[in-house]
Design an enzyme around this catalytic site. Sequence first.
Site, PDB file in Angstrom:
ATOM      1  N   ASP A 144       0.861  -1.185   0.000  1.00  0.00           N
ATOM      2  CA  ASP A 144       0.000   0.000   0.000  1.00  0.00           C
ATOM      3  C   ASP A 144       0.898   1.235   0.000  1.00  0.00           C
ATOM      4  OD1 ASP A 144      -1.762  -2.105   0.509  1.00  0.00           O
ATOM      5  OD2 ASP A 144      -3.043  -0.892   1.808  1.00  0.00           O
ATOM      6  N   LYS A 207      -6.980   3.402  -3.398  1.00  0.00           N
ATOM      7  CA  LYS A 207      -7.409   3.374  -1.994  1.00  0.00           C
ATOM      8  C   LYS A 207      -7.638   4.795  -1.523  1.00  0.00           C
ATOM      9  CE  LYS A 207      -5.452   1.987   2.516  1.00  0.00           C
ATOM     10  NZ  LYS A 207      -4.286   1.323   3.167  1.00  0.00           N
ATOM     11  N   LYS A 243     -10.300   0.158  -2.533  1.00  0.00           N
ATOM     12  CA  LYS A 243     -10.174  -0.064  -1.094  1.00  0.00           C
ATOM     13  C   LYS A 243     -10.515   1.210  -0.332  1.00  0.00           C
ATOM     14  CE  LYS A 243      -6.880  -1.404   2.547  1.00  0.00           C
ATOM     15  NZ  LYS A 243      -5.497  -1.885   2.848  1.00  0.00           N
TER      16      LYS A 243
END
Length: 307
Positions: A144, A207, A243
């Site tokens: 991430d 995300k 996400k």
Amino acid sequence: MPLDLDWVARVQANTSAIERRAASLPGRRTVKKTYQAAWLARAITLIDLTTLAGDDTPGRVRRLCAKARQPVRADLLDTLGLPPITTGAVCVYHDMVETAVEALRGSGIPVAAVSTGFPAGLSPFHLRVAEITESVKAGAAEIDIVISRRHVLTGNWQALYDEMKEFRAACGEAHVKAILATGELGTLRNVARASLVCMMAGADFIKTSTGKESVNATLPVSLTMVRAIRAYEAATGIKVGYKPAGGISKAKDALVYMALMKEELGNRWLQPDLFRFGASSLLGDIERQLEHHATGAYSASYRHPMA
């Protein structure tokens, strides 16, 4: 794909229309009884079970991994007629990757590592790239990364593309999730354009947040990013995951986000390879709701500890 600045420039966001559409979801989209239990069980498989605290210890991470292996008590699963399930992944800082990988060995649950100077993304660029490399070497299957917000705020899309492309290359076989930190991007148009540029540069997921900003995942931001995913898939045939992270702590919130994904992108985006929740306390509330469905009574939250 190459950076298409003409496409980026064409992207707009009608904020009032987005907010109206987002506001309609919690009141008009709901599932009840057995269907709700099934949706919540699916939601568990979509969770990146996360601990990103300054006081993380190997013991806490191992306990969190044990929870990821068995997120719902076996007796509840039997009562509900559900097979064994696991969370989608476990997400930790780089220093805890090896501990998590060892604790999850044989489970099939991937380890995700936050990287690139998380959460601000302001460390020297070569160190951010090196951090990705070290996390992959330690066994992280998902990375991430955080983007440089200044590139979005100044409209320097070439710099954002080049940065994301290098991060993608450093990840190798690992999946990369691009954290946009949407609470710091100023406008929904910036969110839409940043989403598109990151996808062009090879992001497997986009995300919303690090969970450390003052504003994290929201429905208007999610709708904006999901529509960008839909447009990108229509133009290229490439499916990119989504996400939402930060502030999603209640089972009812998870149901709303899943309804959004189903309506905007379809059932294919209700699988863990294309949709994840970045959360920790969400799992506890879902387990409480499943116990209520199974027994008719709510239990105290302390009976469903995370770690």
